[in-house]
Design an enzyme around this catalytic site. Structure first.
Site, mmCIF file in Angstrom:
data_model
loop_
_atom_site.group_PDB
_atom_site.id
_atom_site.type_symbol
_atom_site.label_atom_id
_atom_site.label_comp_id
_atom_site.label_asym_id
_atom_site.label_seq_id
_atom_site.Cartn_x
_atom_site.Cartn_y
_atom_site.Cartn_z
ATOM 1 C CG HIS A 104 3.625 -1.953 1.244
ATOM 2 N ND1 HIS A 104 3.817 -2.450 2.508
ATOM 3 C CD2 HIS A 104 4.659 -1.089 1.032
ATOM 4 C CE1 HIS A 104 4.905 -1.920 3.037
ATOM 5 N NE2 HIS A 104 5.426 -1.076 2.158
ATOM 6 C CG HIS B 231 11.762 6.338 2.644
ATOM 7 N ND1 HIS B 231 12.753 5.481 3.060
ATOM 8 C CD2 HIS B 231 10.660 5.561 2.470
ATOM 9 C CE1 HIS B 231 12.272 4.248 3.121
ATOM 10 N NE2 HIS B 231 11.001 4.279 2.755
#
Length: 759
Positions: free
Chosen positions: A97, A283
């Site tokens: 991020h 993920h």
């Protein structure tokens, strides 16, 4: 008498001191934002003026730092315990991020300045709980101090997290000096609610006042927004890094979500293969958090009380941490080994059929049908769960192009691992610019096309005598001097201080796509390049080993022409020049990537097209910010380039002089002449200046010209150069600013890794 409506919204109670009260921005919200040209200077930097981050980083005990980071991964703290006993997933998300705000259109965002520490990023809904990640890192940052920046540390920690969970990364480069204030130059969108996107899309979603979770919208918005995302944005919602993981505007449609993914990841410079690798690879680790509804979550860091000490999103559900954590509102663990690298994500994606369900927070997610409970609980080893996925995960299966790549990765785990390693390196280094800025022992040796490679200098450079000879030959070539100045500016001004791309080095002005850009006057460019290539050929064929690159000649020609223009105005001056640039090839140039850098507007050349024209002065300030210029530098450059007659189309707009081509302060003198009256020529984009007494037409101007007399702050600067004692100062300041722009990309000269000063 009627009372006009107040031009600004009612504000919360403000102090009547320390800058409180109604501001100029409140009264005139569309005013020119010159404040973005005053950021990141020595005034806001607490470090010493001679602090050299590159030197400090090189003195770092790098292996000791990595050892400390590895130990932190499993050193679970009671105040914020680690999922599965390992902080790896949290730190990967922090690094992702930090870097993932990057966008190709203006190069802004990204990890390069450590902006995740500041508003608005520190309070975005997509960054919930990353305040805790940075606090977990503080003891290590405190230990190593200024030898590693927050910007570098956040990315390195993500790398170490991957390595500690069994993944081999592609490498790491330091070299991201911190900034010390929130960036005000980046446009994040016009929405005024978190998760809204009704301004960036037609038929978008109005957003929510809920904090910290992505609750699916069930009542007011059933129509997925249109697909034309506003430029330069690269996120589907205000406050998100990329897309809504529940699906577009909370609609759980994997196919529609794939469109959003492809658009946003593409705007972050990722192709389909890199996108699949990043989603599937990222993920593989960790989990999402949605233990309870959003109304349990408190204020974000910027709105929280002093006692919170910069932390936010206090959670009143249960313990507020560990198994009770609320971050995205989704409750998904993708694999049975969330702290180890594996192919489980892709295996489960295609092995199971998926059924729509909701998280405890009420967010749309998917659960595997008829699957065994094989997924571990993050805090109770006795519990297992069924595999779960996000809507955006299923896009990798149901979008045909993504599916083809994902199945190949499933069948070839080695290709998957390599693709993820490379995509992760690109994600975390995309905004660092050329390899000359890379620091540290883990810099990969492989040169990558997205790094905009330029060959290393492989020949003796020209000396002062050679430079003098070359300048004479250039000036005697018969090419109008404005063509040399225009070409040098066109090449150098592609530089972006945001992602450190562009500049004159590489001479890419002669290659696709830059040679075909509308802003680059084609006849002028061709005649300048043709003359300079002839000069280069003659010089390089002398046989003494010395060579001169076309990149150097482009800049040298501009410098020589500026010197001659100053001399013609009666102000002889030396324009600095340092050789050492090299020429890139077309094969070393990613045409698609560079195409995003084509300017909508360049007020320095009086260029603007389409919707940029009515806001040309704002685009001018934006361009100046990308060039690391101050307001005075912007002002003096525009005034000089006008009298040098370098408008992109050869027009006379703003050429307020009777002696075009001479480097005089005439632009400012005539702009501020009260004997001239200005009027709109009819479209708000072009203006005519006439003699107040006779009515005779004197000048024409654009918005990028008249702003220097209209805006109070810019007019104050213009007055300095228009004064009787301002002519020589103007020439000196123009040459200094010109030299700065010509060398913005010369990281080989700078040595120090600093934020370029705005003088």
């Amino acid at each position: 008498m009627t009372q006009d409506k107040c031009p600004f919204k009612e504000q919360p109670s403000q102090p009547n001191f320390a800058g409180g009260g109604t501001s100029n921005k409140d009264w005139w919200p569309d005013r020119l934002k010159l404040n973005i040209l005053r950021q990141h200077t020595a005034v806001s930097n607490p470090l010493d003026a001679d602090f050299d981050y590159a030197a400090a980083f090189k003195s770092l005990d790098y292996e000791a730092l990595k050892k400390d980071l590895r130990a932190l991964m499993t050193d679970s703290q009671d105040w914020w315990p680690a999922d599965f006993g390992h902080y790896g997933g949290l730190f990967i998300r922090m690094a992702w991020h930090s870097a993932g705000t990057y966008r190709v259109f203006d190069g802004r965002g990204g990890a390069g300045q450590g902006q995740q520490r500041f508003a608005p990023l520190n309070s975005w809904p997509d960054n919930v709980s990353l305040d805790k990640a940075r606090r977990l890192l503080w003891p290590i940052k405190q230990k190593y101090g200024n030898k590693i920046s927050w910007a570098d540390l956040m990315i390195l920690t993500g790398n170490v997290a991957l390595e500690s969970m069994g993944f081999k990364t592609f490498g790491f480069a330091g070299g991201r000096p911190d900034t010390w204030e929130a960036d005000e130059a980046t446009y994040w969108g016009r929405e005024t609610t978190w998760l809204g996107n009704d301004a960036r899309y037609a038929k978008g979603f109005s957003g929510s006042d809920k904090r910290g979770t992505l609750i699916a919208d069930e009542d007011s918005h059933k129509t997925t927004h249109s697909r034309e995302l506003e430029t330069p944005l690269a996120a589907a919602h205000m406050g998100l890094i990329y897309v809504n993981p529940e699906g577009p505007d909370g609609n759980p449609d994997p196919i529609a979500a794939a469109h959003d993914i492809r658009d946003t990841f593409g705007r972050m410079a990722m192709n389909d293969e890199e996108t699949v690798a990043l989603i599937a690879g990222g993920h593989t680790f960790g989990k999402t958090h949605g233990a309870a509804p959003a109304d349990n979550v408190g204020k974000e860091p910027e709105a929280a009380g002093l006692e919170a000490q910069g932390l936010g999103w206090a959670n009143k559900h249960g313990s507020g941490k560990g198994p009770d954590t609320i971050t995205s509102g989704l409750e998904v663990t993708w694999t049975k080994t969330p702290t180890q690298w594996s192919n489980n994500f892709l295996e489960y994606l295609f092995k199971f059929e998926w059924e729509l369900t909701k998280s405890p927070a009420g967010a749309h997610q998917w659960v595997a049908k008829n699957a065994d409970e094989i997924i571990p609980h993050a805090y109770d080893a006795s519990k297992k769960r069924k595999p779960t996925m996000l809507t955006t995960d299923l896009s990798l299966r149901f979008d045909p192009a993504y599916e083809k790549i994902a199945r190949r990765f499933l069948e070839h785990p080695d290709q998957f691992a390599d693709a993820f390693a490379r995509a992760w390196f690109k994600l975390t280094h995309r905004d660092m610019g050329p390899r000359a800025r890379y620091l540290g022992p883990e810099v990969p040796s492989e040169v990558l096309i997205w790094q905009d490679p330029i060959p290393a200098v492989n020949h003796p450079l020209v000396d002062a005598s050679d430079i003098a000879t070359l300048k004479d030959e250039i000036l005697a070539s018969g090419v109008p001097f404005r063509s040399f100045i225009s070409t040098a500016w066109a090449a150098a001004s592609t530089f972006r201080g945001s992602d450190k791309r562009g500049g004159a080095n590489g001479a890419r002005i002669r290659l696709a796509p830059q040679r075909d850009w509308e802003a680059n006057n084609q006849p002028w460019l061709r005649e300048a390049l043709s003359a300079l290539e002839a000069v280069q050929s003659r010089f390089n064929s002398r046989g003494d080993g010395k060579k001169v690159s076309l990149a150097d000649l482009i800049v040298l020609a501009g410098c020589a022409a500026v010197e001659k223009a100053a001399q013609d105005a009666g102000h002889p001056i030396k324009v600095p020049f340092v050789p050492g640039r090299m020429d890139a090839s077309q094969e070393e140039t990613d045409v698609q990537s560079f195409s995003h850098m084509e300017p909508f507007a360049d007020g320095f050349r009086n260029f603007a097209k389409g919707p940029a024209r009515p806001r040309a002065e704002h685009y001018l300030v934006d361009k100046a910010q990308l060039l690391n210029l101050s307001a005075p530098e912007m002002t003096v450059l525009v005034g000089g380039l006008r009298v040098l007659n370098t408008n992109y189309d050869g027009s006379a707009h703003g050429v307020f002089t009777s002696r075009p081509g001479a480097l005089s302060n005439d632009f400012f003198v005539h702009l501020l002449d009260m004997n001239t009256a200005w009027k709109d020529a009819g479209n708000g984009e072009l203006f005519e200046g006439s003699d107040r007494k006779t009515g005779g037409k004197k000048w024409t101007a654009t918005r990028a010209d008249l702003v220097f007399g209209s805006n109070a702050e810019l007019r104050a600067i213009a007055e300095v150069y228009a004064s009787n004692d301002g002519d020589m100062k103007f020439v000196k300041d123009f040459v200094a600013a010109w030299n700065k722009v010509m060398n913005l990309d010369r990281f080989d000269l700078k040595g120090k890794q600093t934020i370029p000063a705005r003088l």
